[in-house]
Scaffold this active site. Structure first.
Site, short mmCIF file in Angstrom:
data_model
loop_
_atom_site.label_atom_id
_atom_site.label_comp_id
_atom_site.label_asym_id
_atom_site.label_seq_id
_atom_site.Cartn_x
_atom_site.Cartn_y
_atom_site.Cartn_z
N ASP A 21 -41.52 4.13 -27.81
CA ASP A 21 -42.33 4.53 -26.67
C ASP A 21 -41.46 4.72 -25.41
OD1 ASP A 21 -45.16 4.76 -25.63
OD2 ASP A 21 -44.46 3.16 -24.32
N GLU A 75 -28.35 -1.81 -41.21
CA GLU A 75 -28.21 -3.05 -41.99
C GLU A 75 -29.18 -3.07 -43.17
OE1 GLU A 75 -29.15 -6.13 -39.18
OE2 GLU A 75 -27.51 -5.52 -37.84
C1 NOJ Z 1 -46.49 6.70 -23.99
C2 NOJ Z 1 -47.66 6.39 -24.87
O1 NOJ Z 1 -47.76 7.37 -25.86
C3 NOJ Z 1 -48.84 6.29 -23.97
O2 NOJ Z 1 -50.06 6.25 -24.67
C4 NOJ Z 1 -48.67 5.09 -23.08
O3 NOJ Z 1 -49.72 5.02 -22.15
C5 NOJ Z 1 -47.35 5.16 -22.32
N1 NOJ Z 1 -46.27 5.57 -23.14
C6 NOJ Z 1 -46.99 3.82 -21.73
O4 NOJ Z 1 -46.59 2.95 -22.74
#
Ligand code: NOJ
Ligand code: CA
Length: 555
Positions: free
Chosen positions: A208, A268
């Site tokens: 993310d 790993e």
């Molecule tokens: C990207 C994620 O896909 C989204 O849904 C989220 O709100 C933001 N990152 C923050 O983590």
């Protein structure tokens, strides 16, 4: 499961756990629900699933606010449920990618609670981005950065004695404090988290906000250009232009060192595990740096997602994507929908500006395209995407042709974007409505009680999976057929395509191996070349109608 580098050509199906299937009827999807319905993903022909976060979380941002990275939130089940899900997926021949959220934690995470308690200057505070405020008594935020969800990216804390204290950075909601990735302790903690899940058998991680972890030295003020999306990226930043100016919080060079370390951690383990970065970085040549041989295996191609249904630009983006990634020895990925963007069964047919993350709502109802027209176009776009070499990401429900839900009433909205912008931006709830399985069941088969965390529209009956199963002309049947053909003709695994000239400005024509693909983005019918049609996004005869893509073996 030993296919080397399976991720190079995989079809990866995104499951949004809250909205896939709900086993206990509380209205929120969960892990046992997913496990019970997983064979539908295998039947579609996907190679892997990516699960959005299901770790312990107060759910202020639908699980992207993690309070414990190595446990499952009770809303979704238990760690044993996660193990059962992974086992079931593997039994079905599906690999499992889970979502890892390293840019920020929840404010309820014990690391953040410890940082608050320990006070300024403490080692605990060094896990996060705490700074003194500016102006008299530090009453102003440390810089002008804005949250992706709207408003300032800084929140001031209160000292234990009740006086105003330092400020902490949150690129997202104030309940999502950014971690300090300069800290070796943060880095070590995340290597352990990776190993925890790798030990449980996951095949990879979707990372993310992978472009946000490192912030520029000194945290300088920055005002993004109008053309920038809320997550960064610069639609229109072209490979042959000067490098666009980098935001001090997106795509900094320092991130690459982190992913090199993670690459080693994955190495790993056996079985070719993979990292896929959520990096809104442009131009494509810069994005390709993320998938150099010692870094991530994949990164989402959001340039492709953000390209309008317009032949000339789309053709260029396809060419540039394949070339930019090939330059570092990686395949491209392709994606049209996910849980953050307007579903492409609506998006590709809208004719007004709609910034990523803004969503659609009642204010837009009058200017929306008719949904059957829009779906026709989406199917053509999907048929084009599935013909391209590399890996394709699908978002749950797109195989049913689900449109964006635009008439959600204000009081049911949950996206922090809606609240942080005082309703100016609708946010992403419209693509997150629980999906329909059965036309005539409570909650359309999402559960047995009829409860649903976002209301499902009546039109779900028309899109339900059971109705589409038996209809050879349905969107579901088209997805199955094309995914099957894609595997049969090895389209994902080829290294390159040949773009074919001579079909007119509004046409994308290409050859991938034995297969010729023609997409008509124009307004009138074309003659199809002689040959055998393998599959198409809509019925075709001698002609290829507008908003239609056909795959053929030419004579
Ligand atoms: C990207 C994620 O896909 C989204 O849904 C989220 O709100 C933001 N990152 C923050 O983590
Ligand atoms: Ca549930």
């Amino acid at each position: 499961m030993t296919d080397a580098q399976w991720w190079r050509s995989a079809v990866i199906y995104q499951i949004y756990p809250r909205s896939f299937a709900d086993s206990n009827g509380d209205g929120i999807g969960d892990l046992p629900g997913i496990t019970a319905r997983l064979s539908a993903v295998r039947d579609l022909g996907a190679d892997a699933v990516w699960l959005s976060p299901f770790m312990t979380s107060p759910q202020r941002d639908a699980g992207y606010d993690v309070a414990d990275y190595t446990d499952v939130d009770p809303v979704f089940g238990t760690l044993d449920d996660a193990k059962a899900l992974i086992a079931r997926a593997h039994e079905l021949g599906l690999r499992v990618i889970i979502d890892l959220v390293p840019n920020h934690t929840s404010d309820q995470h014990k690391w953040f609670q410890a940082a608050l308690a320990a006070g300024p200057g403490s080692p605990e505070r060094d896990w996060y981005m705490f700074r003194e405020g500016k102006g008299e008594n530090g009453a102003l935020p440390p810089n002008n950065w804005e949250s992706v969800f709207g408003g300032s990216a800084w929140t001031r804390v209160t000292n234990p004695d009740g006086t105003p204290g330092q400020w902490y950075l949150h690129l997202f909601d104030e309940s999502q404090p950014d971690l300090n990735w300069q800290s070796p302790l943060v880095r070590a903690a995340f290597r352990d988290i990776l190993r925890f899940w790798l030990d449980l058998g996951v095949d990879g991680f979707r990372v993310d906000v992978a472009h946000g972890l490192v912030k520029a030295e000194g945290l300088p003020d920055y005002t993004p250009p109008k053309s920038a999306g809320s997550m960064g990226g610069r639609p229109g930043a072209e490979d042959d232009e000067d490098e666009p100016e980098l935001a001090p919080y997106w795509g900094q060079d320092g991130v690459h060192e982190i992913y090199r370390e993670w690459h080693q951690v994955l190495a790993e383990y056996d079985g070719d595990r993979a990292l896929c970065g959520e990096a809104w970085v442009e131009p494509l040549s810069r994005l390709a740096l993320w998938v150099r041989p010692d870094e991530m295996q994949q990164t989402f191609n959001f340039t492709y997602l953000e390209t309008h249904w317009q032949a000339e630009t789309l053709r260029e983006v396809i060419r540039d994507s394949i070339d930019a990634f090939a330059a570092v020895g990686a395949p491209s990925t392709w994606v049209l929908s996910n849980h953050d963007v307007v579903r492409h069964a609506t998006r590709l047919a809208i004719s007004f500006e709609n910034q990523q993350g803004a969503g659609l709502g009642p204010r837009d109802l009058k200017r929306l395209p008719e949904r059957h027209f829009a779906l026709r176009r989406a199917r053509a776009a999907t048929a084009l995407m599935l013909s391209l070499p590399g890996s394709a990401y699908l978002y749950q429900g797109e195989e049913l042709g689900l449109p964006e839900i635009v008439d959600l009433p204000d009081e049911v909205r949950q996206d922090p974007t809606w609240f942080r912008t005082g309703g100016e931006r609708y946010g992403r709830d419209g693509c997150r409505v629980p999906i329909p399985w059965e036309a005539d069941a409570p909650a359309y088969g999402f559960n047995k009680t009829g409860a649903s965390w976002l209301p499902q529209p009546e039109l779900w009956a028309e899109y339900a999976r059971d109705v589409q199963e038996s209809d050879p002309a349905s969107t579901l049947s088209m997805y199955r057929e094309l995914i099957d053909l894609r595997a049969q003709y090895g389209l994902g695994a080829n290294a390159d395509i040949e773009l074919l000239d001579g079909f007119g400005e509004d046409v994308i024509a290409l050859r991938n191996g034995e297969v010729t693909v023609i997409a008509n983005l124009g307004s009138w019918d074309l003659y199809l070349p002689d040959g055998r049609v393998l599959g198409a996004s809509a019925p075709v005869g001698r002609n290829l109608p507008p908003d239609t893509t056909a795959w053929l073996i030419t004579a």
